[in-house]
Design a protein around this motif. Structure first.
Motif, PDB file in Angstrom:
ATOM      1  N   SER A 152       0.760  -1.210   0.076  1.00  0.00           N
ATOM      2  CA  SER A 152      -0.209  -0.042  -0.045  1.00  0.00           C
ATOM      3  C   SER A 152       0.766   1.221  -0.056  1.00  0.00           C
ATOM      4  O   SER A 152       2.018   1.300   0.540  1.00  0.00           O
ATOM      5  CB  SER A 152      -0.688   0.006   1.158  1.00  0.00           C
ATOM      6  N   HIS A 209      -3.670  10.224  -3.833  1.00  0.00           N
ATOM      7  CA  HIS A 209      -2.505   9.259  -3.920  1.00  0.00           C
ATOM      8  C   HIS A 209      -1.939   9.353  -5.352  1.00  0.00           C
ATOM      9  O   HIS A 209      -1.979   8.203  -6.012  1.00  0.00           O
ATOM     10  CB  HIS A 209      -2.587   7.699  -3.455  1.00  0.00           C
ATOM     11  N   GLU A 218      -4.601   5.251  -6.195  1.00  0.00           N
ATOM     12  CA  GLU A 218      -5.788   4.800  -5.812  1.00  0.00           C
ATOM     13  C   GLU A 218      -6.607   4.288  -7.029  1.00  0.00           C
ATOM     14  O   GLU A 218      -7.598   3.360  -6.914  1.00  0.00           O
ATOM     15  CB  GLU A 218      -6.599   5.920  -5.035  1.00  0.00           C
ATOM     16  N   ILE A 262      -8.584   1.275  -3.644  1.00  0.00           N
ATOM     17  CA  ILE A 262      -8.534   2.068  -2.427  1.00  0.00           C
ATOM     18  C   ILE A 262      -7.979   1.204  -1.408  1.00  0.00           C
ATOM     19  O   ILE A 262      -7.516   1.531  -0.490  1.00  0.00           O
ATOM     20  CB  ILE A 262      -9.970   2.558  -2.179  1.00  0.00           C
ATOM     21  N   THR A 287      -4.025   1.729  -0.513  1.00  0.00           N
ATOM     22  CA  THR A 287      -3.639   3.073  -0.054  1.00  0.00           C
ATOM     23  C   THR A 287      -3.686   3.128   1.255  1.00  0.00           C
ATOM     24  O   THR A 287      -4.831   2.381   1.834  1.00  0.00           O
ATOM     25  CB  THR A 287      -4.428   4.060  -0.948  1.00  0.00           C
TER      26      THR A 287
END
Length: 329
Positions: A176, A202, A215, A220, A223
């Motif tokens: 991540s 991001h 992202e 998602i 992240t």
């Protein structure tokens, strides 16, 4: 040192802390310069030798009942002495009512008097959390922050060394991204925490490609908003004559905001799979946290091997001496 005005604090937390202003609006111009709060029990009793005047003062039920029990002339003297210490403001909890003379003195000496409907415990808890956020130690550095196997790894190095590319490969491998290029470090509750230095999402800048929204590309789930920092990896160009760490018995540390974290100086060169090395470094840190150190294990086995060979050599030497002694007889 950071400062905020009582007016800014009142506007920001009026709803969350159920605050209302008792004194005139002009009293809100003082500044708050401390992340701590104070309950002025001893000051109200007349002991002013040690008094944290730079803090927000909290009056709970105990303090209010005590003030209500004082003769008026004593009450006026105690409150005036405390207000002359130039405190930022006073918050009375539970919506309790103070003697009217206190409001009069607060307006006279320009001290903001606030009332909260919250209980003393809830007010202190919420207010302390807010003040920690406001007065937290922080700095912003050029770096990339990733979450690898649950560890927060800060990747640093000169511009163009490959920090973003390494992070991109790690995210592609299932890890991540917290932030790229600019990372804000904050010291909160004895923890060094990192987050993206810009609140724009991001995004990653990959030279030759341009900006990539991690992202949107990876989802998602890949992240993070922020992450505790457990390890720093400094990427540096490979140099032939440089004495790089090869065994791992020496522990190096970097210091940020007074917090020391382990740092690895990782030389990079064309063809080197940096992201895999970062993964292995993360797993090595995890193993150390549960009591296994590969460098110490390797060193111990080498020493055991040397010891065995030395003992064998000594044994063989004694055997030769015994054989020569028998032949002489």
């Amino acid at each position: 040192m950071k400062e905020i005005t009582v007016n800014d604090f009142f506007d920001a937390k009026k709803k969350d802390l159920a605050l209302s202003l008792i004194t005139e609006p002009e009293t809100l111009n003082k500044k708050i310069g401390s992340p701590h709060i104070n309950r002025p029990g001893l000051a109200l009793a007349g002991y002013m030798e040690i008094f944290a005047a730079d803090r927000i003062q909290i009056l709970g039920e105990t303090e209010v009942r005590y003030l209500q029990s004082l003769p008026e002339e004593v009450l006026i003297s105690r409150i005036r002495d405390m207000f002359k210490m130039d405190i930022p403001c006073i918050i009375v909890t539970k919506g309790l009512t103070l003697p009217p003379v206190i409001e009069y003195l607060a307006n006279e000496l320009n001290i903001a008097l606030l009332s909260s409907r919250l209980s003393t415990i809830n007010l202190i808890d919420n207010l302390s959390r807010y003040l920690r956020e406001i007065f937290v130690l922080e700095k912003t550095i050029h770096a990339t922050l990733v979450d690898v196997f649950g560890l927060g790894i800060l990747i640093t190095g000169k511009s163009g060394i490959g920090k973003s590319e390494c992070a991109l490969d790690l995210v592609h491998r299932g890890h991540s991204l917290v932030g790229d290029d600019l990372i804000t470090l904050r010291y909160i509750d004895d923890q060094l925490i990192g987050k993206a230095g810009r609140d724009i999402g991001h995004f990653m800048e990959i030279r030759g490609v341009g900006f990539v929204n991690a992202e949107r590309v990876f989802g998602i789930a890949h992240t993070r908003k922020q992450k505790n920092i457990d390890l720093q990896i400094e990427l540096m160009p490979w140099q032939e004559n440089m004495d790089y760490e090869r065994i791992g018995l020496v522990n190096n540390y970097a210091e940020h905001l007074g917090v020391k974290i382990p740092i690895i100086y990782l030389p990079v060169s064309p063809g080197k799979n940096v992201s895999v090395i970062v993964e292995v470094a993360a797993m090595n840190v995890i193993l150390k946290s549960v009591g296994y150190d590969a460098a110490e294990d390797f060193n111990r086995k080498i020493n055991d091997e040397i010891r065995k060979k030395t003992m064998q050599k000594n044994f063989e030497g004694k055997g030769d001496e015994t054989g020569r002694s028998d032949s002489n007889q």
